[in-house]
Design a protein around this motif. Structure first.
Motif, mmCIF file in Angstrom:
data_model
loop_
_atom_site.group_PDB
_atom_site.id
_atom_site.type_symbol
_atom_site.label_atom_id
_atom_site.label_comp_id
_atom_site.label_asym_id
_atom_site.label_seq_id
_atom_site.Cartn_x
_atom_site.Cartn_y
_atom_site.Cartn_z
ATOM 1 N N UNK A 165 0.824 -1.219 0.000
ATOM 2 C CA UNK A 165 0.000 0.000 0.000
ATOM 3 C C UNK A 165 0.852 1.260 0.000
ATOM 4 N N UNK A 166 1.982 1.205 0.704
ATOM 5 C CA UNK A 166 2.877 2.366 0.756
ATOM 6 C C UNK A 166 3.620 2.523 -0.568
ATOM 7 N N UNK A 167 4.056 1.401 -1.131
ATOM 8 C CA UNK A 167 4.722 1.446 -2.438
ATOM 9 C C UNK A 167 3.806 2.092 -3.482
ATOM 10 N N UNK A 168 2.533 1.761 -3.423
ATOM 11 C CA UNK A 168 1.564 2.346 -4.345
ATOM 12 C C UNK A 168 1.456 3.857 -4.139
ATOM 13 N N UNK A 169 1.454 4.286 -2.883
ATOM 14 C CA UNK A 169 1.338 5.717 -2.566
ATOM 15 C C UNK A 169 2.572 6.499 -3.016
ATOM 16 N N UNK A 170 3.703 5.815 -3.084
ATOM 17 C CA UNK A 170 4.938 6.479 -3.491
ATOM 18 C C UNK A 170 5.104 6.568 -5.009
ATOM 19 N N UNK A 171 4.202 5.928 -5.748
ATOM 20 C CA UNK A 171 4.298 5.949 -7.207
ATOM 21 C C UNK A 171 3.749 7.261 -7.770
ATOM 22 N N UNK A 172 4.261 7.704 -8.928
ATOM 23 C CA UNK A 172 3.687 8.877 -9.593
ATOM 24 C C UNK A 172 2.199 8.674 -9.858
ATOM 25 N N UNK A 173 1.436 9.744 -9.707
ATOM 26 C CA UNK A 173 0.005 9.672 -9.955
ATOM 27 C C UNK A 173 -0.830 9.376 -8.727
ATOM 28 N N UNK A 174 -0.175 9.113 -7.582
ATOM 29 C CA UNK A 174 -0.917 8.881 -6.348
ATOM 30 C C UNK A 174 -1.380 10.225 -5.775
ATOM 31 N N UNK A 175 -2.063 10.161 -4.639
ATOM 32 C CA UNK A 175 -2.545 11.387 -3.997
ATOM 33 C C UNK A 175 -1.505 12.017 -3.068
ATOM 34 N N UNK A 176 -0.291 11.493 -3.084
ATOM 35 C CA UNK A 176 0.795 12.125 -2.349
ATOM 36 C C UNK A 176 1.091 13.483 -2.989
ATOM 37 N N UNK A 177 1.328 14.466 -2.167
ATOM 38 C CA UNK A 177 1.524 15.819 -2.681
ATOM 39 C C UNK A 177 3.013 16.154 -2.793
ATOM 40 N N UNK A 178 3.366 17.017 -3.756
ATOM 41 C CA UNK A 178 4.771 17.360 -3.975
ATOM 42 C C UNK A 178 5.295 18.319 -2.906
ATOM 43 N N UNK A 179 6.596 18.432 -2.885
ATOM 44 C CA UNK A 179 7.252 19.392 -1.990
ATOM 45 C C UNK A 179 6.726 20.792 -2.297
ATOM 46 N N UNK A 180 6.374 21.574 -1.274
ATOM 47 C CA UNK A 180 5.809 22.904 -1.544
ATOM 48 C C UNK A 180 6.814 23.824 -2.213
ATOM 49 N N UNK A 181 6.321 24.558 -3.223
ATOM 50 C CA UNK A 181 7.174 25.534 -3.899
ATOM 51 C C UNK A 181 6.677 26.944 -3.574
ATOM 52 N N UNK A 182 7.329 27.941 -4.166
ATOM 53 C CA UNK A 182 6.989 29.336 -3.849
ATOM 54 C C UNK A 182 5.558 29.680 -4.254
ATOM 55 N N UNK A 183 5.096 29.106 -5.359
ATOM 56 C CA UNK A 183 3.730 29.359 -5.814
ATOM 57 C C UNK A 183 2.720 28.849 -4.796
ATOM 58 N N UNK A 184 2.961 27.648 -4.279
ATOM 59 C CA UNK A 184 2.046 27.073 -3.296
ATOM 60 C C UNK A 184 2.041 27.906 -2.010
ATOM 61 N N UNK A 185 3.210 28.322 -1.571
ATOM 62 C CA UNK A 185 3.291 29.129 -0.348
ATOM 63 C C UNK A 185 2.533 30.444 -0.529
ATOM 64 N N UNK A 186 2.645 31.045 -1.713
ATOM 65 C CA UNK A 186 1.917 32.295 -1.982
ATOM 66 C C UNK A 186 0.413 32.066 -1.927
ATOM 67 N N UNK A 187 -0.028 30.934 -2.463
ATOM 68 C CA UNK A 187 -1.455 30.614 -2.417
ATOM 69 C C UNK A 187 -1.923 30.415 -0.983
ATOM 70 N N UNK A 188 -1.106 29.760 -0.172
ATOM 71 C CA UNK A 188 -1.467 29.540 1.231
ATOM 72 C C UNK A 188 -1.557 30.854 1.997
ATOM 73 N N UNK A 189 -0.669 31.770 1.691
ATOM 74 C CA UNK A 189 -0.702 33.066 2.373
ATOM 75 C C UNK A 189 -2.020 33.800 2.067
ATOM 76 N N UNK A 190 -2.493 33.671 0.845
ATOM 77 C CA UNK A 190 -3.765 34.313 0.482
ATOM 78 C C UNK A 190 -4.954 33.672 1.181
ATOM 79 N N UNK A 191 -4.935 32.345 1.264
ATOM 80 C CA UNK A 191 -6.068 31.631 1.864
ATOM 81 C C UNK A 191 -6.102 31.856 3.382
ATOM 82 N N UNK A 192 -4.941 31.776 4.031
ATOM 83 C CA UNK A 192 -4.905 31.783 5.484
ATOM 84 C C UNK A 192 -4.474 33.109 6.096
ATOM 85 N N UNK A 193 -4.173 34.103 5.249
ATOM 86 C CA UNK A 193 -3.813 35.448 5.733
ATOM 87 C C UNK A 193 -2.593 35.413 6.669
ATOM 88 N N UNK A 194 -1.517 34.786 6.214
ATOM 89 C CA UNK A 194 -0.298 34.836 7.044
ATOM 90 C C UNK A 194 0.859 35.363 6.223
#
Length: 222
Positions: A193-222
């Motif tokens: 089950x873990x091997x499956x989660x580690x494969x491309x296309x799973x619901x595991x999320x990528x390492x956060x980048x600057x774009x994601x952090x900017x989006x989070x700042x807008x949503x959560x006001x930080x």
């Protein structure tokens, strides 16, 4: 048939990622309702879904669960990943709290300023290699078993693997002095089950980048 758990969070790691890991490791399919803008968060705040006005929130078994630790504890217990008795549960809790502390440091790295980022990264590496990883290395060396607690896959193992992979994103050879953890990583990564989660296309999320952090700042006001 019971409804799949539904996860409410932005489309990124954050505090929800450990919940995704635990469900995936348990072999549980889940749906995600992504919070993509501030209005999405306000909607579930205003409809009373969020007990403390905060996400993550998981709809499961007729409940709208909040507070990361409560959600993880419930999932671990429900899917037999929380030990066989109180003593094993206590050990699992201790190990999980350690990886939670380390992962919290790593999650805050993208929020650092240019002036503090290098210092914070150095602190992560220092703490991982002198405070946290030695504990798990010693545990495996002492009991000689494949898993941290009770020689059976538990929440502690799943979160330790998540923490290791996050730490390796900070320093690729961070496990170089920890042969037991290197072996552990190989074993747990191959649990089906873990091997499956580690494969491309799973619901595991990528390492956060600057774009994601900017989006989070807008949503959560930080």
């Amino acid at each position: 048939m019971a409804a799949k758990p539904k996860l409410h969070y932005p489309k990124g790691r954050g505090k929800m990622e450990s919940i995704r890991w635990l469900l995936a490791a348990a072999g549980v399919e889940f749906d995600e309702q992504f919070i993509e803008k501030k209005e999405d968060l306000e909607k579930i705040r205003n409809d009373g879904s969020l007990l403390f006005q905060q996400v993550p929130m998981v709809e499961i078994d007729g409940m709208k669960m909040v507070q990361t630790r409560a959600i993880l504890s419930y999932i671990a217990a429900k899917y037999n990943l929380y030990g066989k008795d109180l003593k094993e549960r206590a050990w699992i809790d201790m190990y999980v709290e350690g990886t939670t502390d380390l992962m919290g440091m790593i999650m805050s790295l993208p929020l650092q300023t240019a002036e503090t980022k290098d210092k914070h990264l150095a602190l992560i590496i220092e703490r991982a290699t002198t405070r946290y990883f030695p504990v798990y290395e010693k545990a495996f060396k002492t009991h000689g078993q494949d898993y941290l607690v009770g020689n059976k896959l538990s929440w502690a193992d799943i979160q330790l693997l998540e923490a290791i992979l996050m730490a390796e994103e900070c320093k690729a050879d961070i496990l170089s002095a920890f042969p037991q953890l290197q072996a552990f990583k190989g074993r747990i990564s191959n649990v089906p089950t873990i091997k499956k989660f580690l494969q491309p296309g799973s619901k595991r999320k990528p390492r956060p980048d600057e774009k994601y952090i900017a989006e989070m700042r807008k949503i959560f006001n930080f």
